[in-house]
Write an enzyme that holds these catalytic residues in place. Structure first.
Site, mmCIF file in Angstrom:
data_model
loop_
_atom_site.group_PDB
_atom_site.id
_atom_site.type_symbol
_atom_site.label_atom_id
_atom_site.label_comp_id
_atom_site.label_asym_id
_atom_site.label_seq_id
_atom_site.Cartn_x
_atom_site.Cartn_y
_atom_site.Cartn_z
ATOM 1 C CE LYS A 94 17.994 20.564 12.079
ATOM 2 N NZ LYS A 94 18.592 21.836 12.513
ATOM 3 C CG ASP B 8 10.738 16.953 13.539
ATOM 4 O OD1 ASP B 8 10.529 17.984 14.212
ATOM 5 O OD2 ASP B 8 11.576 16.906 12.607
ATOM 6 C CE1 TYR C 41 13.579 24.203 16.903
ATOM 7 C CE2 TYR C 41 11.891 24.920 18.442
ATOM 8 C CZ TYR C 41 12.706 25.181 17.354
ATOM 9 O OH TYR C 41 12.643 26.395 16.722
#
Ligand code: KE4
Length: 428
Positions: free
Chosen positions: A267, A239, A144
């Site tokens: 994050k 990613d 994702y």
């Protein structure tokens, strides 16, 4: 019957916010039951609207690597807030954070700060296409990269053909240049490049995947991704929104020893505030506006409060011994869970890297999304709710990874293992 404040809040939220949540996974749809509305958090814990305490293994889906409310981070944010919330103009602190990131991610010579992982991945994708002048991209099933249209896609009907949308509102044209392959499948990778290599802008991957539970790219698969991108002039995009500063100080690229062309971060670098980034070699990054033709912008990009939070977080995790201690603690957790499951005859396996972990209600470690999704849902839901009832909060979906913070104590880990053992005794 005592009032369940979580249920009361969920009903009230559902009247004004779609599904009662601002991000779908929070709604507990995959596991059933009432989402817990969190009132406050401190260290390894947060408390719901009924005042019940949970040991938190979500950590805001990765950012809270220090635990909630680390004093140095709180102090930095409080100081920043008093100086101003947002200026829409450059600040020295953005330079400091950029320099701190570049010092820890040697594959990056320049970095652009944004406000979410979606924005960072979407921008990296546009940059890859702009820098190569090509349009095709490869992503992998189970990875994702946020909810940009071109990345909400599932595998096409034929091998290495172009994808189909996985979301309403995404027209087929938006994903017509996206090829979705099976993770860890070298044969498919080779074929996709053989067919489309000369038009390939980039390959985007979570090199340690955390959105189909915890699944590692095999070293040979990761090496082939690098080699084929180099051979065909496509950019390799890691990613690392989840793995960056989470699996180790130098992320998945440090664990694997692979140098990507672009890296996407998020994050942890925001420490819980809205902050993400993407970066890479100067020659590629200088294709970005205002220098180059690839447009990208953001009102709150590099926000002064978020950068203060991120900087204070990075300063703590860069201290000697931080990851050794975090990795050991996470390994103790997963090995304890496995021993408890084995003792109760439950088919169970685990994996972890740094402060990120996964467990699987199956004998072997899965290598791809299809295998992860063979998990017995009912068993996972029994484990999830059994732990929740015992004050242990894990991800409310079997396709998510888990996170340990520096604030989790040995007692928290032991209590988690004991809670799981009690549940294993009746779900084997
Ligand atoms: P955000 O736009 O949610 O900040 O980041 C998107 C993203 C990009 N890349 C990776 C590897 C990610 O894991 C994410 C977001 N991760 C999910 C958890 N699996 C966020 C939780 C949520 O969607 O609420």
């Amino acid at each position: 019957m005592t009032t369940d404040n979580n249920q009361t809040l969920f009903e009230r939220a559902s009247a004004v916010i779609p599904g009662g949540v601002n991000s779908p996974v929070r709604a507990f749809k995959a596991v059933g039951g009432t989402p817990r509305f969190i009132q406050r958090a401190q260290g390894a814990y947060f408390w719901d609207a009924n005042g019940k305490r949970y040991i938190d293994y979500i950590g805001s889906w990765g950012p809270m690597i220090l635990g909630h409310g680390h004093p140095a981070v709180v102090e930095a944010v409080q100081k920043a807030v008093l100086e101003g919330f947002s200026y829409g103009a450059p600040t020295e602190r953005e330079i400091e954070l950029a320099e701190a990131i570049l010092a820890l991610v040697p594959s990056m010579e320049m970095v652009r700060l944004v406000s979410s992982g979606t924005e960072a991945a979407m921008s990296a994708l546009r940059l890859a296409r702009g820098a190569t002048g090509r349009k095709h991209i490869i992503k992998f099933e189970g990875c994702y990269h946020g909810h940009a249209d071109a990345l909400l896609v599932k595998a096409g009907s034929g091998l290495a053909t172009f994808g189909h949308p996985t979301s309403g509102g995404v027209p087929p044209e938006a994903v017509q240049h996206t090829i979705v392959l099976e993770y860890n499948n070298i044969a498919q990778l080779e074929e996709a490049f053989a067919l489309h290599g000369k038009d390939m802008a980039c390959l985007m991957i979570e090199a340690i995947a955390g959105n189909m539970n915890f699944v590692r790219a095999t070293p040979e698969f990761a090496r082939r991704c690098r080699e084929l991108c180099t051979q065909h002039g496509a950019l390799l995009v890691f990613d690392e929104v989840m793995t960056g500063f989470r699996v180790g100080l130098h992320g998945a690229q440090g664990v694997l020893g692979i140098t990507p062309d672009l890296t996407v971060l998020g994050k942890v670098i925001g420490g819980g505030m809205p902050l993400a980034a993407f970066g890479g070699p100067r020659a590629i990054m200088e294709q970005l506006a205002p220098l180059g033709p690839v447009y990208q912008a953001g009102t709150l990009s590099g926000n002064p409060v978020a950068t203060a939070c991120g900087l204070a977080t990075l300063k703590e995790i860069a201290k000697p011994g931080f990851y050794e201690a975090l990795s050991a603690k996470t390994r103790t957790l997963v090995e304890g869970l496995k021993a408890a499951a084995d003792a109760e005859g439950v088919a169970f396996n685990v994996d972890s890297e740094g402060g990120m972990f996964g467990f699987y209600l199956m004998k072997d470690k899965p290598q791809n999304y299809g295998t992860v999704m063979t998990t017995d849902n009912a068993k996972f839901n029994a484990l999830f709710h059994g732990l929740l009832d015992r004050g242990v909060y894990i991800a409310p979906a079997l396709y998510e990874a888990g996170f340990v913070s520096a604030a989790h104590s040995d007692e928290d880990i032991a209590a988690t293992i004991e809670a799981a053992r009690q549940i294993f005794s009746h779900i084997s």
